[in-house]
Scaffold this motif. Structure first.
Motif, PDB file in Angstrom:
ATOM      1  N   TYR A 199     -35.597  22.763 -24.972  1.00  0.00           N
ATOM      2  CA  TYR A 199     -34.843  21.710 -25.665  1.00  0.00           C
ATOM      3  C   TYR A 199     -33.680  21.271 -24.770  1.00  0.00           C
ATOM      4  O   TYR A 199     -32.732  22.016 -24.543  1.00  0.00           O
ATOM      5  CB  TYR A 199     -34.334  22.211 -27.013  1.00  0.00           C
ATOM      6  CG  TYR A 199     -35.411  22.246 -28.067  1.00  0.00           C
ATOM      7  CD1 TYR A 199     -35.736  21.102 -28.787  1.00  0.00           C
ATOM      8  CD2 TYR A 199     -36.130  23.413 -28.333  1.00  0.00           C
ATOM      9  CE1 TYR A 199     -36.734  21.116 -29.750  1.00  0.00           C
ATOM     10  CE2 TYR A 199     -37.131  23.445 -29.296  1.00  0.00           C
ATOM     11  CZ  TYR A 199     -37.424  22.288 -29.991  1.00  0.00           C
ATOM     12  OH  TYR A 199     -38.410  22.303 -30.944  1.00  0.00           O
ATOM     13  N   ALA A 200     -33.789  20.016 -24.267  1.00  0.00           N
ATOM     14  CA  ALA A 200     -32.768  19.492 -23.357  1.00  0.00           C
ATOM     15  C   ALA A 200     -31.727  18.649 -24.075  1.00  0.00           C
ATOM     16  O   ALA A 200     -30.598  18.512 -23.599  1.00  0.00           O
ATOM     17  CB  ALA A 200     -33.431  18.662 -22.262  1.00  0.00           C
ATOM     18  N   ALA A 201     -32.098  18.051 -25.222  1.00  0.00           N
ATOM     19  CA  ALA A 201     -31.151  17.217 -25.985  1.00  0.00           C
ATOM     20  C   ALA A 201     -31.615  17.157 -27.435  1.00  0.00           C
ATOM     21  O   ALA A 201     -32.824  17.148 -27.709  1.00  0.00           O
ATOM     22  CB  ALA A 201     -31.066  15.810 -25.402  1.00  0.00           C
ATOM     23  N   VAL A 255     -39.919  26.731 -26.445  1.00  0.00           N
ATOM     24  CA  VAL A 255     -41.151  27.111 -27.145  1.00  0.00           C
ATOM     25  C   VAL A 255     -42.274  27.190 -26.120  1.00  0.00           C
ATOM     26  O   VAL A 255     -42.309  26.425 -25.150  1.00  0.00           O
ATOM     27  CB  VAL A 255     -41.507  26.098 -28.254  1.00  0.00           C
ATOM     28  CG1 VAL A 255     -40.457  26.094 -29.333  1.00  0.00           C
ATOM     29  CG2 VAL A 255     -41.675  24.695 -27.685  1.00  0.00           C
ATOM     30  N   LYS A 256     -43.167  28.119 -26.330  1.00  0.00           N
ATOM     31  CA  LYS A 256     -44.297  28.263 -25.420  1.00  0.00           C
ATOM     32  C   LYS A 256     -45.316  27.155 -25.676  1.00  0.00           C
ATOM     33  O   LYS A 256     -45.431  26.640 -26.777  1.00  0.00           O
ATOM     34  CB  LYS A 256     -44.936  29.636 -25.600  1.00  0.00           C
ATOM     35  CG  LYS A 256     -44.028  30.790 -25.175  1.00  0.00           C
ATOM     36  CD  LYS A 256     -44.748  32.130 -25.327  1.00  0.00           C
ATOM     37  CE  LYS A 256     -43.857  33.277 -24.877  1.00  0.00           C
ATOM     38  NZ  LYS A 256     -44.543  34.597 -25.021  1.00  0.00           N
ATOM     39  N   ALA A 281     -45.052  21.001 -30.869  1.00  0.00           N
ATOM     40  CA  ALA A 281     -44.645  20.404 -29.592  1.00  0.00           C
ATOM     41  C   ALA A 281     -45.574  20.864 -28.473  1.00  0.00           C
ATOM     42  O   ALA A 281     -45.985  20.072 -27.613  1.00  0.00           O
ATOM     43  CB  ALA A 281     -43.202  20.754 -29.268  1.00  0.00           C
ATOM     44  N   GLY A 282     -45.913  22.164 -28.478  1.00  0.00           N
ATOM     45  CA  GLY A 282     -46.846  22.668 -27.477  1.00  0.00           C
ATOM     46  C   GLY A 282     -48.213  22.025 -27.609  1.00  0.00           C
ATOM     47  O   GLY A 282     -48.875  21.703 -26.607  1.00  0.00           O
ATOM     48  N   GLN A 283     -48.626  21.801 -28.853  1.00  0.00           N
ATOM     49  CA  GLN A 283     -49.913  21.130 -29.091  1.00  0.00           C
ATOM     50  C   GLN A 283     -49.917  19.726 -28.511  1.00  0.00           C
ATOM     51  O   GLN A 283     -50.901  19.287 -27.900  1.00  0.00           O
ATOM     52  CB  GLN A 283     -50.187  21.098 -30.596  1.00  0.00           C
ATOM     53  CG  GLN A 283     -51.495  20.413 -30.975  1.00  0.00           C
ATOM     54  CD  GLN A 283     -51.683  20.362 -32.492  1.00  0.00           C
ATOM     55  OE1 GLN A 283     -51.040  21.100 -33.234  1.00  0.00           O
ATOM     56  NE2 GLN A 283     -52.545  19.485 -32.940  1.00  0.00           N
ATOM     57  N   VAL A 284     -48.810  19.013 -28.680  1.00  0.00           N
ATOM     58  CA  VAL A 284     -48.700  17.646 -28.151  1.00  0.00           C
ATOM     59  C   VAL A 284     -48.757  17.656 -26.627  1.00  0.00           C
ATOM     60  O   VAL A 284     -49.426  16.828 -26.005  1.00  0.00           O
ATOM     61  CB  VAL A 284     -47.393  16.990 -28.647  1.00  0.00           C
ATOM     62  CG1 VAL A 284     -47.120  15.688 -27.903  1.00  0.00           C
ATOM     63  CG2 VAL A 284     -47.474  16.720 -30.142  1.00  0.00           C
ATOM     64  N   ALA A 285     -48.035  18.595 -26.004  1.00  0.00           N
ATOM     65  CA  ALA A 285     -48.017  18.662 -24.543  1.00  0.00           C
ATOM     66  C   ALA A 285     -49.403  18.978 -23.988  1.00  0.00           C
ATOM     67  O   ALA A 285     -49.823  18.398 -22.976  1.00  0.00           O
ATOM     68  CB  ALA A 285     -47.013  19.715 -24.090  1.00  0.00           C
ATOM     69  N   ALA A 313     -41.947  28.155 -35.130  1.00  0.00           N
ATOM     70  CA  ALA A 313     -41.075  29.220 -34.646  1.00  0.00           C
ATOM     71  C   ALA A 313     -40.001  29.508 -35.694  1.00  0.00           C
ATOM     72  O   ALA A 313     -39.681  28.657 -36.523  1.00  0.00           O
ATOM     73  CB  ALA A 313     -40.433  28.797 -33.325  1.00  0.00           C
ATOM     74  N   PRO A 314     -39.382  30.719 -35.647  1.00  0.00           N
ATOM     75  CA  PRO A 314     -38.350  31.082 -36.645  1.00  0.00           C
ATOM     76  C   PRO A 314     -37.202  30.078 -36.718  1.00  0.00           C
ATOM     77  O   PRO A 314     -36.709  29.773 -37.805  1.00  0.00           O
ATOM     78  CB  PRO A 314     -37.874  32.451 -36.152  1.00  0.00           C
ATOM     79  CG  PRO A 314     -39.054  33.014 -35.409  1.00  0.00           C
ATOM     80  CD  PRO A 314     -39.709  31.845 -34.751  1.00  0.00           C
ATOM     81  N   ASP A 315     -36.768  29.563 -35.542  1.00  0.00           N
ATOM     82  CA  ASP A 315     -35.665  28.582 -35.558  1.00  0.00           C
ATOM     83  C   ASP A 315     -36.034  27.353 -36.375  1.00  0.00           C
ATOM     84  O   ASP A 315     -35.196  26.777 -37.077  1.00  0.00           O
ATOM     85  CB  ASP A 315     -35.315  28.161 -34.126  1.00  0.00           C
ATOM     86  CG  ASP A 315     -34.636  29.285 -33.347  1.00  0.00           C
ATOM     87  OD1 ASP A 315     -34.152  30.226 -33.992  1.00  0.00           O
ATOM     88  OD2 ASP A 315     -34.618  29.207 -32.101  1.00  0.00           O
ATOM     89  N   TRP A 316     -37.304  26.969 -36.289  1.00  0.00           N
ATOM     90  CA  TRP A 316     -37.758  25.800 -37.040  1.00  0.00           C
ATOM     91  C   TRP A 316     -37.785  26.079 -38.536  1.00  0.00           C
ATOM     92  O   TRP A 316     -37.449  25.216 -39.341  1.00  0.00           O
ATOM     93  CB  TRP A 316     -39.147  25.387 -36.549  1.00  0.00           C
ATOM     94  CG  TRP A 316     -39.063  24.396 -35.438  1.00  0.00           C
ATOM     95  CD1 TRP A 316     -39.078  24.650 -34.111  1.00  0.00           C
ATOM     96  CD2 TRP A 316     -38.915  22.988 -35.564  1.00  0.00           C
ATOM     97  NE1 TRP A 316     -38.963  23.488 -33.393  1.00  0.00           N
ATOM     98  CE2 TRP A 316     -38.865  22.446 -34.257  1.00  0.00           C
ATOM     99  CE3 TRP A 316     -38.831  22.123 -36.644  1.00  0.00           C
ATOM    100  CZ2 TRP A 316     -38.730  21.101 -34.011  1.00  0.00           C
ATOM    101  CZ3 TRP A 316     -38.704  20.766 -36.400  1.00  0.00           C
ATOM    102  CH2 TRP A 316     -38.642  20.271 -35.096  1.00  0.00           C
TER     103      TRP A 316
END
Length: 592
Positions: free
Chosen positions: A287-289, A303-304, A310-314, A331-334
């Motif tokens: 997460y950059a911004a 995230v891995k 997000a990983g699925q999109v990448a 993820a827990p943060d989410w």
């Protein structure tokens, strides 16, 4: 005509004497002569037949001055009397008024606007064809009814106030309102209300003209929608330009991504947005911004690629819409973010440049979200900008890294040359490194900018590089040099310039190698420069060079003490050295 009263002169302009003995038909308008003659013959025939004949005739006469006059004749034929008795009345003004009323009635009847006559107590007295068309009631259905026939109940007070004001003679400005049609639907109207006056000037009612403004309002809404669209487009273009300028300026990537995320929130009515950058070494999205809600809690985390949307999109390289985030693994943060902020919907798209996935943009909503085509068009443009920003930043980082490696290689080469020179002249071993460090420190105290300090360091390291052009027999001679040998030795600044000038990146560093043997009073070499004609960096180096030489051991003498060297420097200020540079140098030494 047998006899004529004096009133004829007032009506037709002729004196009685001008009319007696002449036929009345001479004065009748040519278009009315036949009908007037026929009617006169008909009445006269009854008198001759012993009957009473009476008639009322309206016809036109020609005034003595040439204009038309409308006259109403009351004619009587007496039995067995050859004379026809007539009484005339000028009805020109009455005819004009009747024609005006006929015109007005025709206009009212033909108007597509609804025109009503209403009594002051609210009863409908007249109802034109336009009213029938607008409201759906025929005239016989509406006339005699109260205005609440077409006025909605919630606007009854408005109607009463308007009639009361008109009854008081007050002016009621045109206004917009709503009326109710026969089928129950509401019609937006523009109403103009005017008083109806009795002959004595009393206000007895109100004339009300209602225009259907449904089409006008629809057009206004359409124009407003177009204006809103144009305004949004203008804002979008302006913001895109701002983003372009930020990208072109090579600004901080985090700030640029933050600007793009802020535009996503504003232009797309999102509640939060994040930007993740792919780390190809750790195979994670970092997460950059982040912008909106408390998404900042995610900033700095990662995230891995094999976890989360997000990983699925990448990995898939395709956008993803998730109407309900509770249905996917997060993820827990989410999970904390969902629970705390109530985020429901999710959209993400990959950042791709030159066929390479660079990261992911995420857009979050606290409500059910279905992206429209316009929404997708806007997000695609912003994501395209984000991809350009990330690619430029990565290219800039790579270029900066390469430049740093190249600069290090340059500096290491220069230092290697300086060490080689020191090794050639055993008496000055370590001298280049020491004078370089001290000259850089002095020039910083003199206020030189960082970009010039870089050149100072290079010039100081290479100050005696020209001695590579001096024969060993002269350079390493243990005794005193003769005049020819000294003349050769004094050429080493020129040799330095010849050696370094072809090297472009070293040209800004030539001041010290070229001028470090010049003196403040002009007695130095190779050009005999004096005062401020000598570059400041060379003046600074000259002080340091002599100080290091004096405080270093030489085969022909031991090193001087610090105090002895300082005193010599002070004594040489104004002749060998720039006095101001000497002051700064001494103050710098006293701080160490």
């Amino acid at each position: 005509m047998v006899t004529v009263s004096a009133a004829c002169e007032r009506i037709l302009g002729y004196a009685p004497a001008e009319l007696i003995g002449r036929s009345f038909l001479e004065f009748v308008h040519p278009d009315d002569r036949i009908t007037t003659s026929d009617e006169g013959t008909r009445i006269a025939s009854k008198g001759r037949a012993g009957q009473i004949g009476m008639t009322v005739v309206h016809n036109r006469y020609i005034h003595k001055e040439g204009h038309e006059v409308w006259i109403e004749w009351n004619a009587v034929a007496v039995p067995n009397d050859a004379v026809l008795y007539c009484v005339a009345r000028d009805i020109t003004e009455r005819r004009a008024a009747q024609e005006d009323q006929a015109f007005l009635a025709a206009i009212v009847h033909a108007s597509h606007d609804a025109i009503l006559g209403v009594t002051l107590d609210g009863f409908i007295r007249s109802w034109n064809a336009g009213a029938e068309e607008l409201y759906g009631y025929r005239a016989e259905e509406a006339v005699g009814q109260l205005m609440n026939l077409i006025v909605p109940a919630e606007l009854g007070a408005e109607e009463e106030v308007m009639l009361r004001r008109i009854g008081k003679g007050e002016r009621v400005p045109p206004f917009e309102s709503v009326r109710k049609a026969k089928d129950g639907h509401l019609i937006p109207v523009f109403i103009t209300a005017s008083p109806i006056l009795a002959p004595d000037g009393r206000v007895v009612g109100a004339s009300k003209i209602a225009q259907d403004i449904s089409a006008r309002q629809a057009a206004a809404r359409q124009i407003e929608a177009l204006n809103d669209g144009l305004e949004r487009q203008l804002i979008h273009v302006s913001n895109m330009r701002k983003i372009d300028q930020t990208i072109a300026s090579g600004g901080d990537l985090t700030a640029t991504l933050g600007l793009i995320l802020e535009n996503i929130l504003k232009q797309l009515s999102a509640d939060a947005a994040t930007a993740l950058i792919l780390n190809p070494y750790t195979l994670t999205l970092e997460y950059a911004a982040t912008r909106g809600l408390h998404a900042t809690a995610l900033h700095g985390s990662a995230v891995k690629l094999d976890q989360g949307p997000a990983g699925q999109v990448a990995l898939s390289r395709h956008p993803l819409t998730v109407p309900d985030l509770r249905t996917v693994l997060l993820a827990p943060d989410w999970h904390d973010l969902l629970r705390r902020e109530g985020v429901t919907s999710y959209y993400a798209a990959p950042l791709i440049a030159r066929g390479q996935v660079l990261g992911v943009i995420e857009v979050l909503h606290q409500r059910t979200f279905v992206p429209s085509s316009q929404w997708l068009e806007t997000i695609e443009a912003l994501i395209g900008q984000a991809a350009i920003a990330v690619e430029n930043a990565l290219l800039f980082q790579e270029l900066e890294h390469r430049n740093m490696e190249l600069r290090l290689a340059y500096d290491e080469t220069i230092e290697g040359w300086a060490r080689a020179l020191d090794l050639r002249d055993k008496e000055t071993e370590g001298h280049s490194r020491r004078v370089t460090e001290l000259t850089v420190e002095l020039c910083q105290h003199l206020g030189l900018p960082p970009e010039q300090i870089v050149q100072v360091r290079r010039g100081a390291l290479l100050h005696d590089i020209g001695k590579m052009g001096i024969r060993d027999a002269i350079l390493l001679k243990p005794g005193k040099l003769d005049d020819d040998e000294w003349a050769q030795m004094k050429r080493h600044p020129s040799f330095a310039v010849e050696l370094l000038s072809p090297i472009t990146f070293l040209q800004p560093a030539l001041d010290i190698p070229r001028h470090h043997h010049e003196k403040w009073d002009g007695s130095g070499y190779p050009h005999g420069l004096k005062d401020t004609a000598i570059p400041l960096t060379a003046r600074a180096f000259a002080v340091v060079d002599v100080y290091d030489a004096l405080t270093s051991d030489r085969p022909y003498r031991p090193a001087w003490t610090r105090e002895q060297a300082i005193q010599h420097i002070l004594n040489s200020a104004g002749t060998h050295f720039d006095p101001q540079v000497v002051q700064v140098f001494i103050a710098m030494l006293e701080q160490t």
